[in-house]
Design a protein around this motif. Structure first.
Motif, PDB file in Angstrom:
ATOM      1  N   PHE B 104      -7.160 -12.109  -4.006  1.00 31.35           N
ATOM      2  CA  PHE B 104      -6.269 -13.110  -4.585  1.00 31.35           C
ATOM      3  C   PHE B 104      -6.243 -14.393  -3.769  1.00 31.35           C
ATOM      4  CE2 PHE B 104      -5.036  -9.112  -6.273  1.00 31.35           C
ATOM      5  CZ  PHE B 104      -4.642  -9.379  -7.564  1.00 31.35           C
ATOM      6  N   ASN B 108      -2.380 -11.051   0.183  1.00 32.14           N
ATOM      7  CA  ASN B 108      -1.253 -10.180  -0.149  1.00 32.14           C
ATOM      8  C   ASN B 108      -1.490  -8.757   0.348  1.00 32.14           C
ATOM      9  OD1 ASN B 108      -3.312  -9.660  -1.889  1.00 32.14           O
ATOM     10  ND2 ASN B 108      -2.081  -9.693  -3.745  1.00 32.14           N
ATOM     11  N   PRO B 109      -1.574  -8.566   1.667  1.00 30.01           N
ATOM     12  CA  PRO B 109      -1.746  -7.196   2.158  1.00 30.01           C
ATOM     13  C   PRO B 109      -0.501  -6.362   1.843  1.00 30.01           C
ATOM     14  CG  PRO B 109      -1.233  -8.671   3.964  1.00 30.01           C
ATOM     15  CD  PRO B 109      -1.428  -9.532   2.757  1.00 30.01           C
ATOM     16  N   PHE B 110      -0.680  -5.056   1.700  1.00 29.20           N
ATOM     17  CA  PHE B 110       0.466  -4.174   1.520  1.00 29.20           C
ATOM     18  C   PHE B 110       1.266  -4.150   2.814  1.00 29.20           C
ATOM     19  CE2 PHE B 110      -2.703  -1.780  -1.198  1.00 29.20           C
ATOM     20  CZ  PHE B 110      -2.215  -2.295  -2.383  1.00 29.20           C
ATOM     21  N   PRO B 111       2.564  -4.004   2.740  1.00 27.17           N
ATOM     22  CA  PRO B 111       3.353  -3.864   3.967  1.00 27.17           C
ATOM     23  C   PRO B 111       3.172  -2.458   4.548  1.00 27.17           C
ATOM     24  CG  PRO B 111       4.793  -3.877   2.059  1.00 27.17           C
ATOM     25  CD  PRO B 111       3.402  -4.088   1.545  1.00 27.17           C
ATOM     26  N   LYS B 112       1.946  -2.129   4.836  1.00 19.42           N
ATOM     27  CA  LYS B 112       1.601  -0.841   5.419  1.00 19.42           C
ATOM     28  C   LYS B 112       0.628  -1.106   6.564  1.00 19.42           C
ATOM     29  CE  LYS B 112       1.647   1.647   0.992  1.00 19.42           C
ATOM     30  NZ  LYS B 112       2.870   2.404   1.077  1.00 19.42           N
ATOM     31  N   SER B 113       0.135  -0.038   7.164  1.00 19.07           N
ATOM     32  CA  SER B 113      -0.771  -0.240   8.291  1.00 19.07           C
ATOM     33  C   SER B 113      -2.104  -0.808   7.798  1.00 19.07           C
ATOM     34  CB  SER B 113      -0.999   1.078   9.014  1.00 19.07           C
ATOM     35  OG  SER B 113      -1.815   1.909   8.235  1.00 19.07           O
ATOM     36  N   TYR B 120      -6.262   2.656   0.831  1.00 23.55           N
ATOM     37  CA  TYR B 120      -5.503   2.945  -0.392  1.00 23.55           C
ATOM     38  C   TYR B 120      -6.395   3.066  -1.627  1.00 23.55           C
ATOM     39  CZ  TYR B 120      -2.007   2.723  -4.008  1.00 23.55           C
ATOM     40  OH  TYR B 120      -1.241   3.017  -5.103  1.00 23.55           O
ATOM     41  N   GLY B 121      -7.280   2.077  -1.817  1.00 27.66           N
ATOM     42  CA  GLY B 121      -8.140   2.099  -2.997  1.00 27.66           C
ATOM     43  C   GLY B 121      -9.001   3.348  -3.071  1.00 27.66           C
ATOM     44  N   ASP B 156      -3.241   1.056  13.239  1.00 25.83           N
ATOM     45  CA  ASP B 156      -1.926   1.518  12.805  1.00 25.83           C
ATOM     46  C   ASP B 156      -0.913   0.395  12.748  1.00 25.83           C
ATOM     47  OD1 ASP B 156      -2.703   4.098  12.474  1.00 25.83           O
ATOM     48  OD2 ASP B 156      -2.300   4.651  14.562  1.00 25.83           O
ATOM     49  N   SER B 158       0.822  -3.179  11.534  1.00 25.99           N
ATOM     50  CA  SER B 158       1.133  -3.643  10.193  1.00 25.99           C
ATOM     51  C   SER B 158       0.115  -4.659   9.692  1.00 25.99           C
ATOM     52  CB  SER B 158       2.513  -4.286  10.210  1.00 25.99           C
ATOM     53  OG  SER B 158       2.654  -5.103   9.083  1.00 25.99           O
ATOM     54  N   THR B 160       0.808  -6.902   7.500  1.00 25.66           N
ATOM     55  CA  THR B 160       1.476  -8.190   7.313  1.00 25.66           C
ATOM     56  C   THR B 160       1.714  -8.896   8.643  1.00 25.66           C
ATOM     57  OG1 THR B 160       3.525  -6.940   7.256  1.00 25.66           O
ATOM     58  CG2 THR B 160       2.640  -7.645   5.160  1.00 25.66           C
ATOM     59  N   ARG B 174     -10.155  -4.645   1.703  1.00 23.33           N
ATOM     60  CA  ARG B 174      -9.505  -3.746   0.759  1.00 23.33           C
ATOM     61  C   ARG B 174     -10.230  -3.764  -0.588  1.00 23.33           C
ATOM     62  NH1 ARG B 174      -3.521  -5.355  -0.321  1.00 23.33           N
ATOM     63  NH2 ARG B 174      -4.540  -6.974  -1.551  1.00 23.33           N
TER      64      ARG B 174
END
Ligand SMILES: Nc1ncnc2c1ncn2[C@@H]1O[C@H](COP(=O)(O)OP(=O)(O)OP(=O)(O)O)[C@@H](O)[C@H]1O
Ligand SMILES: [Mg+2]
Lengths: 453, 265
Positions: B104, B108-113, B120-121, B156, B158, B160, B174
């Motif tokens: 994008f 816009n990374p996920f608020p995860k590690s 994730y994908g 590990d 974040s 964000t 990603r």
């Protein structure tokens, strides 16, 4: 880069900004506005804190005495001839003896003990001495003996409440002038109470049974406790939480993430907001009509109370949950959808975890306001005088009659005996502590889920 | 509107990956994209250029149906992915987006590690059988996005918490991790320094061997460097589409010429 025209070259250029060291009039006005705003804010907070302090102060002043009770300690010989006439030691047989028999034992023991200790008030009859003991004491002694039949024939030490008036004398509620006009207490009894206190026979003790015991009738305010109300409130909160969280979260997720935006969903939205504004008593009437009259559920039951409170808090919880879901940035949804997550995966893996702290806070605050609700519970009969604890939830306790803390406050406040006033304030203190723990739980849960990245 | 000029001789070299015909996009009453016809080739980098607000992102989002999430957006016309209409009612956009990945415009990374961001994908698409394979994909993707060296010690941490440029490369990793056939990149280098930009351009060039890449960029030099085909959008129209070299050296449309010489935009 020199495009200064000849005419403007020698004319001094007007300065757009003055010296930095002195404030311009506009700046002064802006600063003054800012100062005023600060002052308003501080004033508002001071007013709020003052109100809170005054409220807490009056409640604690009026209610703290409910946690202490004048208690006399004396030896009682449990006369086998009275409590176990057959001498069999059989509990079933012994339970035929009513509290009247135990009252006699207590009375006789107290009279004898006071005489032995040399605590004598001129002209005091034995009956006056006996009447100083709470009407509740014989029942407690009976329970104790029936639970342990080996006590029969022995001498045991008994902590017995005094009657409500004597207790009121120590709490300053009853004076000698009042006692002269009161048929329930005599001045001689108060003299004796003073003597007993000096001798250490009578003391003010922390009264656990105020928190654990069930309600008691007008005749024995000293025995009335919050046990049933506390259990009832606890059961209702548990059930309300179990009902509202899944329904509230499911409804909010559907409305926020899946529902098409059309007339119907607009209508639903407006109505949820409207429902949040419906007076709670209306939910009581609804509960009475639907759950009790139509569905035939028992009145005064925590289950019915929880259903009514669920109806009442759901709109609030849905609004709070939707706000929490909406606060999740749309770019997170785009990101998840962009890597090929389905709508459901997006919601479950990304939106819900981010919204969870807000959802939980909203839910628990909704529950806290439900916990303090009185009106609808009155209508479904939770105000009934209940002296038996509801059974454990596994044994159908959710259907047993119970009371609730705010209703107990209301019902005690409306009783005639002034001894109930302090108990009413005491119950408010317990309710406040209950709510305090719920809010603390909300904060703890929030912290736990708020491991934002 | 028939400003489209496909260079015919390219068609026999590589086949069409995406074919768009008469695409119109409306945001409510705003006609944002007008009658766009374009053929995006397989194993080719296609650059979309044009002034701000001309509809580049809008068209990109049509290609993986991300516009479905915009309530006011309405898409008309035909877009075929390998001959299959992606707007066919039978098509599940979720399946489409696994094939057509996207980076994008705003990171816009996920608020995860960092690890979870990339993993994730592959996880939801079941691309791996065990942790070792997943680890491998994560490392490979991060390497391709030229960010592995910066994050390998803090997988590990974040996602964000990274800088803007690092976040953008994480998003590239990603998108690459799901192994898409088409990769849509909306200004992937706008927040990157020249070194990272060069690395991402290298990645794009590398991806061209297997995938079709579409990149939106405001940098003419970048378009000239990485792409083989260039499309110039203006006010919702696809003004000119052709070989990158030809667009930059010999534009057919006066608007294209003004834009690349810096007179409009
Ligand atoms: N979600 C939306 N809702 C309504 N209108 C939109 C939306 N997204 C884009 N538009 C409109 O569509 C037109 C094209 O926007 P788009 O984002 O495609 O431009 P762009 O070419 O990507 O510009 P930029 O180079 O600045 O990113 C603009 O006029 C914009 O206002
Ligand atoms: Mg854009």
């Amino acid at each position: 880069m020199t495009d200064i025209s000849p005419t403007s070259a020698d004319a001094p250029k007007p300065k757009a900004h003055g010296s930095l060291l002195e404030a311009t009039p506009l700046m002064k006005r802006r600063n003054a506005a800012e100062k005023r705003f600060h002052a308003y804010g501080i004033a508002a907070i001071v007013v709020a804190l003052l109100t809170l302090t005054v409220m807490l102060f009056t409640i604690i002043r009026d209610g703290h005495s409910a946690f202490y009770q004048a208690t006399m300690t004396f030896p009682v010989t449990i006369d086998a001839a009275v409590v176990d006439k057959t001498g069999s030691g059989d509990v079933a047989e012994m339970s035929k003896v009513t509290t009247i028999g135990y009252a006699r034992i207590l009375g006789e023991s107290l009279v004898k003990y006071l005489a032995d200790e040399g605590l004598v008030v001129e002209g005091m009859t034995d009956k006056e001495i006996t009447d100083m003991i709470s009407k509740d004491a014989p029942a407690r002694l009976r329970d104790r003996v029936l639970a342990d039949p080996s006590l029969v024939g022995q001498t045991v030490t008994v902590d017995a409440f005094t009657g409500g008036r004597v207790d009121g004398y120590f709490k300053g509620r009853v004076t000698r002038e009042i006692a002269e006009r009161d048929s329930n207490v005599t001045v001689t009894q108060l003299d004796m109470a003073d003597l007993m206190e000096e001798a250490g026979v009578l003391r003010s003790k922390f009264n656990w049974s105020f928190i654990t015991a069930p309600d008691a009738s007008d005749l024995r305010p000293e025995a009335a406790g919050l046990g049933v109300a506390l259990l009832g409130t606890l059961y209702m909160m548990l059930l309300t939480f179990i009902f509202t969280l899944p329904i509230g979260v499911a409804a909010s997720i559907y409305l926020e993430e899946f529902a098409p935006k059309n007339r119907l969903t607009d209508l639903i939205e407006v109505n949820i907001s409207n429902l949040a504004a419906v007076p709670s008593i209306v939910y009581g009437i609804l509960g009475l009509a639907i759950f009790i009259n139509f569905a035939g559920l028992p009145s005064s039951a925590p289950l019915v109370g929880a259903l009514v409170l669920t109806l009442m808090t759901l709109p609030t919880i849905i609004i709070a949950t939707r706000a929490a879901i909406r606060a999740v940035p749309p770019s997170i949804r785009d990101a998840a959808l962009g890597v090929g997550a389905s709508k459901m995966q997006t919601v479950v893996h990304h939106v819900l975890p981010l919204a969870a702290p807000g959802i939980l806070t909203g839910t628990i605050l909704g529950l806290a306001s439900a916990a303090g609700e009185t009106g609808p519970l009155l209508l479904i009969g939770m105000v009934a005088f209940v002296t038996n604890y509801p059974a454990s939830p596994l044994d159908g306790g959710f259907l047993d009659p119970a009371s609730a803390l705010p209703v107990q406050v209301y019902s005690w406040a409306s009783r005639s005996d002034p001894a109930f006033i302090e108990r009413s304030s005491g119950a408010i203190i317990v309710l406040l502590i209950f709510l305090f723990f719920m809010n603390a739980l909300a904060i703890v849960l929030r912290r736990r889920f708020e491991r934002r990245w | 509107m028939n400003d489209m000029r496909i260079v015919e001789r390219d068609v026999d070299i590589t086949e069409n990956k995406i074919t768009a015909r008469g695409v119109q996009v409306y945001y409510g009453t705003n006609h944002a994209l007008k009658d766009v016809d374009v053929d995006i080739l397989d194993k080719t980098v296609t650059a979309f250029i044009g002034p701000s607000g001309c509809g580049k992102s809008t068209f990109l989002r049509c290609l993986n149906r991300m516009n479905d999430t915009v309530a006011s957006a309405r898409v008309e016309g035909k877009i075929l992915l390998e001959g299959e209409d992606i707007y066919d009612p039978k098509v599940d956009p979720v399946q489409l987006r696994a094939k057509v990945g996207m980076v994008f415009q705003k990171p816009n990374p996920f608020p995860k590690s960092i690890y979870d961001n990339v993993a994730y994908g592959p996880k939801i698409h079941g691309l791996t059988r065990n942790k070792a394979e997943l680890d491998e994909i994560v490392e490979k993707s991060l390497r391709r996005a030229a960010i592995w060296n910066e994050v390998k010690d803090r997988l590990d941490a974040s996602g964000t918490g990274l800088s803007g440029g690092q976040q953008q490369r994480l998003c590239i990793a990603r998108a690459v991790a799901t192994n898409p056939e088409v990769l849509l990149m909306d200004e992937p280098c706008s927040a990157l320094d020249p070194i990272a930009t060069a690395q991402v351009e290298e990645l794009i060039d590398e991806l061209r061997a297997e995938y079709s890449v579409v990149i939106v960029t405001h940098s003419m030099q970048q378009a000239a460097r990485v792409s083989q085909k260039t499309a110039f959008f203006h006010l919702g129209h696809l003004v000119e589409y052709g070989e990158t070299g030809q667009i930059f050296t010999n534009p057919q449309d006066p608007r294209t010429e003004s834009y690349i010489t810096g007179r409009i935009g």
